[in-house]
Design an enzyme around this catalytic site. Structure first.
Site, short mmCIF file in Angstrom:
data_model
loop_
_atom_site.label_atom_id
_atom_site.label_comp_id
_atom_site.label_asym_id
_atom_site.label_seq_id
_atom_site.Cartn_x
_atom_site.Cartn_y
_atom_site.Cartn_z
N ARG A 33 12.16 24.00 70.22
CA ARG A 33 13.12 25.02 69.36
C ARG A 33 14.24 23.76 68.91
NH1 ARG A 33 13.17 30.80 72.33
NH2 ARG A 33 11.04 31.11 72.21
N ASP A 89 21.39 30.57 69.41
CA ASP A 89 20.51 31.40 68.90
C ASP A 89 21.16 32.10 67.74
OD1 ASP A 89 18.77 30.66 70.57
OD2 ASP A 89 18.48 32.48 71.52
N ASP A 106 18.97 30.96 78.62
CA ASP A 106 18.00 31.31 77.32
C ASP A 106 18.33 30.19 76.16
OD1 ASP A 106 16.48 32.55 75.85
OD2 ASP A 106 17.88 34.11 75.29
N ASP A 159 23.00 33.02 76.16
CA ASP A 159 22.77 31.89 75.46
C ASP A 159 24.22 31.25 75.55
OD1 ASP A 159 20.44 32.52 74.13
OD2 ASP A 159 21.26 33.75 72.83
#
Length: 401
Positions: free
Chosen positions: A280, A228, A224, A185
């Site tokens: 997302r 997150d 990714d 990430d």
């Protein structure tokens, strides 16, 4: 007159010097990171340090002592390429042939997968930068990280501001569960509390996944998440930032199981631009998440799927956000096992729309509107019509100091 004006300006500068971003702390009402003691980062440190290389940065942000770290210039992971990280046994064409779903079922395994893992381990040592507790990390004007990923893991009281992070690129995706999975990430918050992320810009840089080929019918992803927040993290505020050009963007809660996350994953997302994100924005499990005054831009021709993912036990409270571009109201929300979302004041292409009702009109089961809480820690909630201009003028790296 010009000389007098210059003297007057100099006097004002002396009396009102530019604020020291390293000493600034989160305001007492600025979202979930202000709860339970607030977030002060490394503001108590006696001295600040400026870093100009990847290795200097990694050393400066490690450990739990109070520290203020300024990033100056453009930092990257070094000159090594994907070929440099690959072990001799790894070959992508052979990997694709071996794990073609027409002849292989289940997760990749065997010598070729072991070679991929060894290659990935070589890269991981250069990519990830771990940030310890009681840290303030600030970019000076124009500062950026490329090919690096920041990790706040099992830490408390961290501030990251005014920094661009691009292209946390995984050279060695794995085929698993009918999709390509990647490992890095741009910024990951894991098992951490009291984190303030402010005026950052997170992108895929010059290597967007949108331009990658498809193998086995799926995009060959090399990135990714952008941001997150997982594994029991809690009390996070994300403000005045830009998230751009990405697929699986903001995943908040990475498992349906409540073991680590029940009562946690409390996050505030406000005054951010989310542009060209396929999905997302965020997808939420378990947490009470306040999403207000964000500007969503959906360009035509992208693989847009949804923005607000209503996951298991999630409680999203969305207020006065705007959506512009190639989007219809029924696609903004997606149900991932959750039961409710509170949504009010949303503008879609300039028109106020009840996006929960739009979702319920085309999907089953319906989502309710009672999420069981009302946010109390927040600054002014601006009218939605003002949000795009406010965010465009003030959000992202380089807007402070």
């Amino acid at each position: 007159m010009h000389a007098l004006a210059a003297l007057a300006l100099a006097a004002v500068t002396v009396l009102h010097p530019a604020p020291d971003l390293g000493r600034q702390v989160l305001a007492p009402d600025d979202g979930w990171a202000a709860a339970e003691g607030g977030t002060t980062g490394g503001s108590a440190a006696r001295h600040a340090v400026t870093v100009r290389t990847r290795d200097e940065l990694a050393a400066a942000v490690a450990g739990d002592q109070p520290k203020i770290v300024y990033v100056e210039g453009a930092l990257d992971a070094g000159s090594r390429t994907c070929a440099d990280y690959a072990v001799p046994e790894y070959d992508l064409s052979k990997y694709l042939e071996a794990f073609d779903p027409a002849r292989w079922t289940g997760p990749a395994a065997g010598p070729l997968e072991e070679a991929r893992r060894a290659s990935a381990a070589n890269q991981r040592r250069d990519v990830l930068i771990g940030i310890g507790s009681n840290t303030t990390l600030v970019g000076r004007r124009g500062a950026s990280l490329t090919g690096l990923g920041l990790v706040i893991d099992d830490a408390d009281n961290v501030i990251v501001r005014n920094l661009a992070v691009h292209d946390a690129y995984d050279c060695f995706p794995v085929w698993s569960g009918g999709d390509w999975k990647t490992d890095y990430d741009n910024l990951m918050i894991s098992g951490s509390t009291h984190v303030w992320v402010d005026h950052v810009t997170l992108t895929d840089g010059d290597r967007p996944d949108q331009a990658e080929p498809r193998y086995f019918g799926k995009r060959f992803l090399h990135h990714d998440g952008l941001l997150d927040i997982v594994r029991g993290s809690d009390l996070v505020t994300v403000s005045w930032s830009v998230f751009s050009g990405h697929d699986k963007s903001l995943l908040w809660g990475n498992t349906d199981a409540p073991d680590l996350d029940a009562g946690k994953l409390r996050v505030t997302l406000h005054h951010n631009e989310l542009a060209g994100l396929n999905q997302r924005g965020p997808r939420v499990r378990h947490g009470q998440v306040h999403v207000y005054n964000n500007s969503y831009v959906i360009p035509a021709g992208t693989d847009y799927q949804y923005s607000w993912g209503v996951g298991v036990n999630s409680a999203i409270y969305a207020q006065h956000n705007t959506f512009r571009g190639a989007v219809t109201p029924d696609r903004i929300v997606y149900g991932w096992g959750g039961t409710a979302i509170h949504e009010e004041g949303t503008l879609v292409n300039g028109r106020q729309v009840d996006v929960r009702a739009a979702y319920n009109a085309v999907k089953d089961p319906d989502l309710g509107g009672d999420v069981g809480w009302t946010p109390s820690l927040h600054g002014r909630v601006d009218p939605a019509r003002a949000v795009p201009a406010l965010v465009r003028a003030h959000a992202g790296a380089g807007r402070l100091g």
